[in-house]
Design an enzyme around this catalytic site. Sequence first.
Site, PDB file in Angstrom:
ATOM      1  N   TRP A 102      32.876  40.727  33.612  1.00  0.00           N
ATOM      2  CA  TRP A 102      32.753  41.878  34.251  1.00  0.00           C
ATOM      3  C   TRP A 102      31.586  42.464  34.493  1.00  0.00           C
ATOM      4  O   TRP A 102      31.050  42.961  35.195  1.00  0.00           O
ATOM      5  CB  TRP A 102      33.898  42.579  34.216  1.00  0.00           C
ATOM      6  CG  TRP A 102      35.268  41.959  34.645  1.00  0.00           C
ATOM      7  CD1 TRP A 102      36.282  41.421  34.048  1.00  0.00           C
ATOM      8  CD2 TRP A 102      35.599  41.606  36.017  1.00  0.00           C
ATOM      9  NE1 TRP A 102      37.405  40.793  34.699  1.00  0.00           N
ATOM     10  CE2 TRP A 102      36.771  40.871  35.951  1.00  0.00           C
ATOM     11  CE3 TRP A 102      34.968  41.757  37.167  1.00  0.00           C
ATOM     12  CZ2 TRP A 102      37.492  40.217  37.096  1.00  0.00           C
ATOM     13  CZ3 TRP A 102      35.693  41.191  38.358  1.00  0.00           C
ATOM     14  CH2 TRP A 102      36.895  40.469  38.300  1.00  0.00           C
ATOM     15  N   ASP A 171      32.862  51.346  33.582  1.00  0.00           N
ATOM     16  CA  ASP A 171      34.179  50.332  34.206  1.00  0.00           C
ATOM     17  C   ASP A 171      35.177  50.168  33.233  1.00  0.00           C
ATOM     18  O   ASP A 171      35.314  49.685  32.392  1.00  0.00           O
ATOM     19  CB  ASP A 171      33.403  49.023  34.403  1.00  0.00           C
ATOM     20  CG  ASP A 171      34.579  48.026  35.123  1.00  0.00           C
ATOM     21  OD1 ASP A 171      35.664  48.616  35.486  1.00  0.00           O
ATOM     22  OD2 ASP A 171      34.132  46.930  35.411  1.00  0.00           O
ATOM     23  N   LYS A 195      46.081  47.915  37.484  1.00  0.00           N
ATOM     24  CA  LYS A 195      46.306  47.493  36.268  1.00  0.00           C
ATOM     25  C   LYS A 195      47.433  48.559  35.427  1.00  0.00           C
ATOM     26  O   LYS A 195      48.506  48.315  35.552  1.00  0.00           O
ATOM     27  CB  LYS A 195      45.193  47.226  35.459  1.00  0.00           C
ATOM     28  CG  LYS A 195      44.233  46.080  35.995  1.00  0.00           C
ATOM     29  CD  LYS A 195      43.150  45.964  35.307  1.00  0.00           C
ATOM     30  CE  LYS A 195      41.877  45.058  36.390  1.00  0.00           C
ATOM     31  NZ  LYS A 195      42.573  43.781  35.941  1.00  0.00           N
TER      32      LYS A 195
HETATM   33  N1  PMP Z   1      36.003  45.187  36.234  1.00  0.00           N
HETATM   34  C1  PMP Z   1      37.081  44.801  35.435  1.00  0.00           C
HETATM   35  C2  PMP Z   1      36.758  45.084  33.849  1.00  0.00           C
HETATM   36  C3  PMP Z   1      38.243  44.143  36.055  1.00  0.00           C
HETATM   37  O1  PMP Z   1      39.062  43.584  35.083  1.00  0.00           O
HETATM   38  C4  PMP Z   1      38.245  43.919  37.339  1.00  0.00           C
HETATM   39  C5  PMP Z   1      39.498  43.175  37.793  1.00  0.00           C
HETATM   40  N2  PMP Z   1      40.032  42.304  37.337  1.00  0.00           N
HETATM   41  C6  PMP Z   1      37.010  44.105  38.092  1.00  0.00           C
HETATM   42  C7  PMP Z   1      36.198  44.863  37.527  1.00  0.00           C
HETATM   43  C8  PMP Z   1      37.021  44.160  39.671  1.00  0.00           C
HETATM   44  O2  PMP Z   1      38.258  44.928  40.152  1.00  0.00           O
HETATM   45  P1  PMP Z   1      38.773  45.021  41.752  1.00  0.00           P
HETATM   46  O3  PMP Z   1      39.630  43.550  41.818  1.00  0.00           O
HETATM   47  O4  PMP Z   1      39.531  46.289  41.596  1.00  0.00           O
HETATM   48  O5  PMP Z   1      37.418  44.838  42.593  1.00  0.00           O
END
Ligand code: PMP
Length: 360
Positions: A102, A171, A195
């Site tokens: 991520w 994040d 989540k």
């Molecule tokens: N950052 C992290 C740490 C994540 O776990 C996720 C989704 N699993 C995201 C960003 C992306 O999130 P979204 O699907 O809300 O764009």
Amino acid sequence: MTRVHNFSAGPATMPVEVLQELSDELVEHGTSGQSVIEMSHRSPEYEAIHTETLDLLRSLWAIPDGFEILLLQGGATLQFAMVPMNLAPEGTKAGYINSGVWAAKALEDAHRVADAYQAWGNSGEGLARMPQASEVGVEPGTAYLHVTSNETIGGVRMVDFDGFDVPLVGDMSSDMLGRPINWDRFDLVYGGAQKNLGPSGLTLVVARSDVLDRADQKVPNYLRYSFHSKANSLANTPPTFSVWAVNKVLKWIGSKGGVQAMEQRAIERSNMVYELIDSSNGFYVNPVEPAYRSHMNIVLQPSDPSLTNELITEADDAGLINLKGHRSVGGVRVSIYNGMPNDGVEAVVEFLSSFAQKRG
Ligand code: PMP
């Protein structure tokens, strides 16, 4: 209906009490003669839900005055671009701790729109732990350092945010309202609701008021934090269903003792799985250094990888679903967010333990 135990990394299990309430109230909100999801976002009824949601967020997560809360859309993924567009205007730099899948995505987008650099990471080692502040190379002129507080795929967690002498941007997609945070360290945190907080469709951004209006003139309105902040996150049609559902999850979190209680529970519940891994005589392995193990996403692998598919199929048959690790890393991943009931955690521990006994 028999509910399965759903260990998905998001959208994720919600408290069943909240689902029931949403269902009971879906057709008519109060005595308004209409559903929340039909009503105008300019109506007094919706505005009351919207404002209450902001108030609940502020009090539950102890968000100080001087920070604003924005209810946005586009997921954490849109924040990968909005953060550098707004917080790292020309003439400044943006540093990134590249702690996993991520963080790497956040850095990739930052490169497109700002002068971004990797301040730590990009080694195999980076996936098994987070850095100490002293290991991170912050360059002069850095506007912020981006951290991923919990790597949802790698199962790695930032233990604390101390020792950095630049403002942090976090994040916090997978541990928002799952742990208290020290707001002094941060200029901004963000994450999707799907989540720990409810359904998808809502992105939460909490930012220090004085960073909201830094974007260069060329950044379009919708991508400017100030555009949303001036309109109290009602610049255009908000995701009204998600806001309403998150409102109810927030009240549920409050009724369970708040964010501190969520954190304590997450520590205890993830420890149940880690203890099982560590006492399995090597049948299961977890690649993360113990101090950095996630409280939300527990990754594990049978040491004989050929057993992984069998494990996942047997678990599915037993009503334990979405235990498959992310497609980029394989293995098994047990995601235990706020909404997971304790019996789900007990069921997965029992299942993993009996699978090891049968195959070990
Ligand atoms: N950052 C992290 C740490 C994540 O776990 C996720 C989704 N699993 C995201 C960003 C992306 O999130 P979204 O699907 O809300 O764009």
